[in-house]
Design a protein around this motif. Structure first.
Motif, mmCIF file in Angstrom:
data_model
loop_
_atom_site.group_PDB
_atom_site.id
_atom_site.type_symbol
_atom_site.label_atom_id
_atom_site.label_comp_id
_atom_site.label_asym_id
_atom_site.label_seq_id
_atom_site.Cartn_x
_atom_site.Cartn_y
_atom_site.Cartn_z
ATOM 1 N N GLN A 113 -26.947 -9.020 -39.014
ATOM 2 C CA GLN A 113 -25.891 -9.715 -39.758
ATOM 3 C C GLN A 113 -25.806 -11.144 -39.258
ATOM 4 O O GLN A 113 -25.968 -11.405 -38.059
ATOM 5 N N ILE A 138 -21.495 -15.406 -44.449
ATOM 6 C CA ILE A 138 -21.597 -14.051 -43.924
ATOM 7 C C ILE A 138 -22.694 -13.367 -44.722
ATOM 8 O O ILE A 138 -22.608 -13.248 -45.949
ATOM 9 N N GLN A 186 -17.965 -20.981 -44.408
ATOM 10 C CA GLN A 186 -18.650 -20.010 -43.564
ATOM 11 C C GLN A 186 -19.604 -19.177 -44.408
ATOM 12 O O GLN A 186 -19.405 -18.995 -45.614
ATOM 13 N N ASN A 200 -26.554 -13.249 -48.925
ATOM 14 C CA ASN A 200 -25.781 -14.216 -48.142
ATOM 15 C C ASN A 200 -24.674 -14.797 -49.017
ATOM 16 O O ASN A 200 -24.946 -15.332 -50.096
ATOM 17 N N ASN A 209 -23.426 -14.657 -39.211
ATOM 18 C CA ASN A 209 -22.135 -15.312 -39.441
ATOM 19 C C ASN A 209 -22.272 -16.749 -38.948
ATOM 20 O O ASN A 209 -22.425 -16.985 -37.751
#
Length: 253
Positions: A198, A214, A212, A233, A200
């Motif tokens: 993952q 994630i 942002q 994404n 971030n």
């Protein structure tokens, strides 16, 4: 023939209404979600041939200079400054020295063959195939089989081998004007036992402000020897939505 034309003329109002309804549906699908100023979605679903098991140009031995010079059109001085900014970032946030023999530091560029694409940019009429996303910059990968202990904002945190840290850029080949986004890891990018991870990241954009990302990547090895990176994404501006931004702003006062 006259009867056919007459019947067609009768249908025109209904056809026009249908066309308008479809147009509105397309427009609605491009609207920005209520609590955001902007939202983007990237995906990669195209099989490719990996380079030494990676999805980077020239594999682990790559230096990312094609991305810096040919894609971003940076001068040697600009590249050196960006590299220094990345080195400072890795040190301050994660307590990592890029000269530590337990880590690998280099430039990188994601293979264009992945066809990483922006399929949603809210408020924009994005073509069905999306716009190409060029992805590259600087990275650190933990190579020590024992892993390492981090410092900086993550003092005391132990990470396993294969953990990644990035300071990089997205260049969306949007027509008529490309979009440049700068990004950097908010936290360590830790692969699981299946090679999935993952991401971030903090996003910085002159056009959209701070946001942002994630995302998730779940690599799949295909029977013909190729690989599917299988990335999704989602990028939002502001990072946590406008409601949360207001709350965080009040608490910070």
């Amino acid at each position: 023939m006259k009867k056919s034309i007459k019947n067609t003329m009768k249908l025109l109002p209904a056809l026009l209404l249908l066309a308008l309804a479809e147009g509105n549906a397309v427009a609605d699908s491009n609207k920005t979600p209520t609590d955001l100023d902007k939202m983007l979605v990237y995906i990669s679903t195209t099989p490719f041939t990996p380079i030494d098991g990676t999805f980077m140009v020239d594999g682990m031995m790559g230096d990312g200079m094609h991305f810096q010079k040919e894609v971003l059109k940076r001068t040697d001085e600009e590249i050196a400054q960006d590299r220094n900014n990345a080195i400072d970032f890795f040190q301050s946030r994660f307590g990592i020295s890029v000269t530590d023999p337990r880590v690998h530091f280099s430039g990188f560029e994601i293979l264009p063959e992945l066809e990483y694409r922006a399929v949603v940019i809210s408020g924009e009429n994005v073509p069905p195939k999306g716009w190409p996303v060029h992805d590259g910059g600087w990275m650190v990968i933990v190579m020590d089989p024992q892993g390492i202990d981090l410092g900086g904002e993550f003092a005391g945190t132990h990470v396993t081998p294969g953990t990644m840290f990035v300071h990089a850029n997205y260049l969306i080949d949007k027509k008529p004007t490309p979009v440049l986004l700068n990004y950097q890891a908010k936290r360590p990018i830790v692969p699981d036992t299946y090679g999935s991870f993952q991401v971030n990241c903090e996003i910085f954009s002159e056009q959209y402000g701070n946001g942002q990302a994630i995302g998730g990547t779940l690599p799949v090895a295909l029977p013909d020897g190729r690989m599917l990176i299988n990335t999704r994404n989602i990028i939002t501006f502001p990072p946590f939505g406008k409601t949360a931004a207001e709350i965080l702003s009040v608490e910070a006062q």
